[in-house]
Design an enzyme around this catalytic site. Structure first.
Site, PDB file in Angstrom:
ATOM      1  N   GLY B 491       0.814  -1.252  -0.277  1.00 51.52           N
ATOM      2  CA  GLY B 491      -0.179   0.238   0.067  1.00 51.52           C
ATOM      3  C   GLY B 491       1.255   0.963  -0.246  1.00 51.52           C
ATOM      4  N   THR B 535      12.725   2.939  -0.421  1.00 45.63           N
ATOM      5  CA  THR B 535      12.865   4.197  -1.602  1.00 45.63           C
ATOM      6  C   THR B 535      14.757   4.243  -1.450  1.00 45.63           C
ATOM      7  OG1 THR B 535      11.228   4.837  -1.408  1.00 45.63           O
ATOM      8  CG2 THR B 535      12.971   6.138  -1.680  1.00 45.63           C
ATOM      9  N   LYS B 730      14.724   9.365  -0.157  1.00 47.35           N
ATOM     10  CA  LYS B 730      14.944   8.438   1.416  1.00 47.35           C
ATOM     11  C   LYS B 730      13.383   7.879   1.292  1.00 47.35           C
ATOM     12  CE  LYS B 730      15.516  12.172   4.078  1.00 47.35           C
ATOM     13  NZ  LYS B 730      16.071  12.236   5.341  1.00 47.35           N
ATOM     14  N   GLU B 734       6.790   5.839   7.800  1.00 45.97           N
ATOM     15  CA  GLU B 734       6.914   6.410   9.070  1.00 45.97           C
ATOM     16  C   GLU B 734       6.869   7.649   9.931  1.00 45.97           C
ATOM     17  OE1 GLU B 734       8.736   2.764  11.156  1.00 45.97           O
ATOM     18  OE2 GLU B 734       9.940   3.458   9.862  1.00 45.97           O
TER      19      GLU B 734
END
Lengths: 161, 780
Positions: B491, B535, B730, B734
């Site tokens: 997701g 990423t 980056k 979170e």
């Protein structure tokens, strides 16, 4: 006890043998309608939502045997050019996507009843559907966009496409 | 750096639609349980009713005799075959897939029934009769540290982490790991400080509740085991199952499907060891599809207690900070020891602090195991340091945002744990969120019983280091590309991000890069899809593989056009000679090279990061992490003093992502994490009574709904490029959840003058605090 039911699923008449306690959720999944999903088993998350004659039903709480002759719609059975689906796609109203078919069907129910819902009315209607990814801003935008387009194109109240 | 100062490319920085967006909306995407698989027998699990007990006997006679039952397997049965290999786990090898000597939490699996149909196996599982010999249960972290009853007889660190080796065989403790940080002398510095704040903080255990339920199917395939599972960690699971069944890696296949959310719930050892052990020992295909109630037992977010303090001198510099952190990791360590260190080292916050001390401990109790959860233990310590610094600012009579801004770490600063800051622009994040909510404008008082307030908080997190990613790229003769990686799209949109990175290098358009879903037979090793690492890490592997592909194309073109490679450029039209302007399309180039249609050109690359281990004395390291995540949240809200309800008027969240590969997906991660954080701030809590979860259904466990949305939510993307990120990028998964709860609590403090130290801020807790404030005259 088993019995035979004959619901119409996404426009196709089906003849299905079901046990008394078979859930509509499981029966629909068994015939390939995997857009209908279990998330909680207690009717609290909305991932299993289907439309029965346009009204939303939590299929995880519904006994399949009661749906003889019913007109059932699942999200994967909506037309290719469905306006709510287009609005969700354009708004990017999906992350993991697991709950989204439930939101799409709830949106259809809402817009059929209330073609120009306020933000509060949208929230009231979708309160029982959980998107754990938190895609609510995009979902709100998608429904508002679909409502706006219906009013511009003059689709009469109650029509779903 | 403003977005428009980047070089414009064909893909990076573009708001490409998700590769699977339409299929998701139409409900046509197949998740693991929807995938075609061979016919499987169903599995039901008999679970412990005791939090801590010796297993005296497990009687399966009645269950075996029931209709539809093929086999009943107990922990003792598996232990007889697998021995100590049955104990698995990422940091500690301490968890059996079925208990065989004792049970350590209510709900622990003891025996599995295999048979025809979920209803038949569930009925049979209820007929298993277990005799227990009660042991003293441990329900609380501090009791566990002080107590004389022990969840495990001895510590069993896994082979994975060398720095845990010294803990092997340690007895008579519930503390399975301890991290300490010593920088200067915080005790002495605090004694002479002008202002000091301190407090005891508590974050309760919570649950991830991805709406897709965990699912694993497993079957023997000749001399191999195949597994289809809901996991973020296919490479880890393959190694675990190879160890469990004593098989070489090439005889274990782990297949993934897109995940219906995870947030840390579906990683490391969940259903896979049990499914594989049953399939392998019984030589049959099995599927384990758990209910929501069972999913609550598989893993949780660590409850955490933090005793902390922060002190400043007269000038407003932070002279000392201390934190004593206790993570409740439940009955099995899972990755708790890693959380304890990674979060412990930043438990004082992203500030310039002259003297700092941290003691961070991972503690066994008789609860379901706690594991990774979006934020990896950091939101729990952020709850403490962002509450403390807010009070310290107030003690100094200084604006909380201004006080933070003065003390925040800047580019090039060395943080208290010894590592230098880079590409972590806290100041811009703070300024962006406070600017968005109108921080400096006067706060309009709310009417009647309503009180309005504003709050802000920042957050820091280190990316998991060291880790490894690999990528294999196939350029098809028709010019389209196929990318093989083991990053799992749950997701967050990694398939789209990785496609954009490859497309940027190869000048391809939207839809031209197909990402293959992780399958360990096909896709190369990737440490895990977690910790916001993909990423940067997988992205770099993809970038390198694509650059090799570009160089190969240029080499082929130079040969074909008889020019130097330096004369060839790859463009959206194909390979171009800068001298002659002669252009060859990629399909023509590859057709000429291979002499056949449908051929593939393959390149591959790996990307790994390294770290310097913590100094044994000080806990410091010059390279504790490859990079940092920096974020901030600001909120304006109203507290209803009659009902205790909090209404969020405006929530702004910002994250420094280095460079946004896809700004739309970055914004979605920021708002999505913020919505999850609202739940943690206001109502999200797993409630235990004598070790038993009392709200483990979605009727009882409250999750943020559309009604909990703020009136306004503003995601802000900050971009200070990372020197070695792919195009400076980056991760971001979170970042926004980390400062969320303290930002809301700080706004509540601003509104009603009460400092809360325990989450969540439920209406009941607010009403009770208001009543106490009234009777006690307004103490915080």
């Amino acid at each position: 006890m088993s019995a035979t039911i004959e619901p119409t699923v996404n426009g196709v008449r089906r003849r299905l043998t079901v046990e008394d306690d078979d859930l509509l959720l499981d029966v629909l999944r068994q015939i390939g309608r995997t857009s209908v999903r279990e998330g909680c088993g207690v009717g609290a998350c909305g991932a299993c939502t289907v439309l029965v004659s346009g009204r939303s039903v939590s299929s995880c709480l519904a006994r399949a045997i009661r749906y003889d002759q019913a007109e059932i719609t699942t999200a994967d059975g909506l037309p290719e050019d469905d306006d709510v689906i287009e609005a969700f796609v354009e708004a990017g109203a999906m992350q993991c996507g697991y709950c989204i078919p439930g939101f799409v069907l709830m949106s259809h129910e809402l817009l059929a009843e209330n073609p120009q819902p306020s933000r509060e009315e949208i929230a009231d209607h979708l309160e029982g559907n959980i998107c754990r990814c938190g895609t609510y801003p995009e979902i709100l935008a998608a429904i508002e966009s679909a409502a706006r387009r219906r009013s511009q194109s003059g689709v009469p109240i109650g029509e779903t496409t | 750096m403003p977005e428009d100062s980047f070089e414009t490319g064909v893909a990076v920085g573009e708001r490409w639609a998700r590769t699977d967006g339409r299929a998701k909306v139409r409900g046509e995407l197949l998740y693991a349980a929807d995938q075609p698989a061979r016919p499987c027998l169903d599995v039901a699990i008999h679970r412990s009713t005791w939090p801590h007990a010796r297993l005296v006997s497990v009687d399966t006679t009645d269950a075996r005799a029931m209709d539809g039952v093929v086999a009943v397997v107990t922990g003792a049965d598996l232990h007889a075959v697998l021995g100590e290999r049955m104990l698995t786990g990422p940091a500690f090898a301490d968890q059996p897939c079925l208990a065989y000597d004792k049970v350590r939490y209510v709900g622990e699996p003891i025996a599995a029934v295999i048979g025809y149909g979920p209803a038949a196996v569930r009925r049979a599982a209820e007929e298993i009769d277990v005799a227990y010999a009660d042991l003293e249960p441990i329900h609380d972290v501090d009791a566990a540290i002080a107590g004389t009853a022990f969840v495990h007889d001895e510590l069993r660190p896994s082979a994975v982490f060398g720095d845990l080796r010294h803990l092997r065989g340690k007895k008579d403790t519930n503390v399975n790991y301890e991290y300490t940080l010593r920088h200067g002398n915080s005790g002495a510095a605090a004694e002479t400080a002008a202002h000091t704040t301190s407090g005891d903080f508590w974050c309760p255990p919570t649950h991830h509740v991805p709406i897709e339920l965990p699912f694993t199917a497993a079957w023997p395939e000749g001399d191999r085991i195949e597994v289809l599972s809901t996991t973020q960690t296919p490479s880890y699971v393959r190694q675990t199952l190879a160890d469990l069944l004593d098989l070489p890696l090439n005889r274990v296949r782990v297949r993934c499907a897109p995940l219906g959310g995870s947030f840390g719930a579906k990683m490391y050892d969940r259903l896979e060891p049990l499914a594989a052990a049953l399939a392998w020992t019984q030589r049959t295909a099995v599927r384990i599809a758990v209910t929501r109630e069972e999913a609550f037992l598989l893993t949780t977010r660590h409850g955490a207690a933090v005793t902390g303090s922060m002190a400043s001198d007269e000038a407003g510099d932070i002279v000392a900070a201390e934190a004593d952190v206790r993570y409740d990791t439940g009955a099995y360590a899972d990755v708790g020891p890693r959380i304890t260190a990674k979060s412990g080292m930043i438990a004082n916050g992203p500030y310039r602090i002259a003297n700092a001390t941290v003691r961070s401990r991972c503690v066994y109790t008789n609860k379901p195991s706690a594991g990774p959860f979006r934020g990896f233990g950091v939101p729990q310590v952020t709850w403490a340091h962002e509450s403390l610094i807010d009070e310290l600012a107030r003690a100094r009579d200084e604006d909380p945002a201004a006080f933070r801004r003065r003390n925040l770490l800047r580019e090039g600063d060395v943080a208290v744990m010894g590592t230098t800051m880079h590409s972590a622009d806290f100041i811009s994040c703070l300024d962006a969120v406070t600017g968005a909510v109108g921080w400096d404008a006067p706060l309009e008082p709310a009417a009647g019983r309503l009180r309005r307030g504003r709050g802000v908080a920042v957050g820091i997190k280190a990316v998991l280091t060291p880790t490894i990613s690999n990528a294999t790229l196939q350029l098809n003769q028709d010019g389209s590309a196929t990318l093989l990686i083991s990053t799992v799209d749950m997701g967050q949109g990694s398939d789209t991000i990785m496609a954009q990175i490859a497309a940027e290098v190869l000048c391809l358009g939207e839809g031209q890069v197909r990402v293959v879903t992780a399958d360990t037979d096909v896709t190369p090793y990737d440490t895990i899809t977690a910790g916001s690492r993909s990423t940067y890490h997988t992205g770099n592997a993809v970038r390198l593989a694509a650059e090799k592909m570009r160089d190969r194309l240029i080499g082929l073109a130079a040969g074909r056009l008889s020019v130097e490679t330096t004369d060839i450029k790859l463009t959206s039209d194909g390979v171009v000679s800068t001298q002659t302007q002669e252009t060859l399309t990629v399909p023509d180039l590859l057709l000429g090279h291979f002499g056949a249609r449908g051929t593939t050109l393959t390149t591959e690359a790996d990307f790994a990061t390294s770290w310097a281990p913590y100094d044994k004395e000080t806990g410091r390291s010059p390279q504790v992490t490859e990079h940092w995540f920096a974020g901030a949240a600001a909120v304006q809200l109203i507290v209803d003093t009659a009902t205790g309800r909090v209404h969020i008027e405006h929530l702004a969240v910002a994250g420094d992502v280095g460079r946004a590969i896809n700004p739309a997906l970055v914004e979605q991660q920021l708002t999505g994490a913020a919505v999850m954080g609202i739940g943690h701030a206001l109502f999200d809590e797993l409630v235990f009574d004598e070790g038993q979860i009392t709200n483990g259904t979605l009727l009882d466990y409250q999750l943020p709904s559309i009604k909990d949305m703020p009136d306004r939510i503003t995601p802000i993307v900050i971009q200070s490029p990372h020197r070695s990120g792919p195009f400076g990028a980056k991760g971001v998964g979170e970042t926004a959840i980390i400062p969320l709860a303290p930002a809301i609590s700080n706004a509540v403090r601003d509104a009603i003058g009460i400092r809360f130290t325990r989450l969540p801020l439920t209406p009941e807790r607010i009403i009770t605090a208001l009543a106490e404030q009234h009777t006690e005259g307004g103490t915080a």
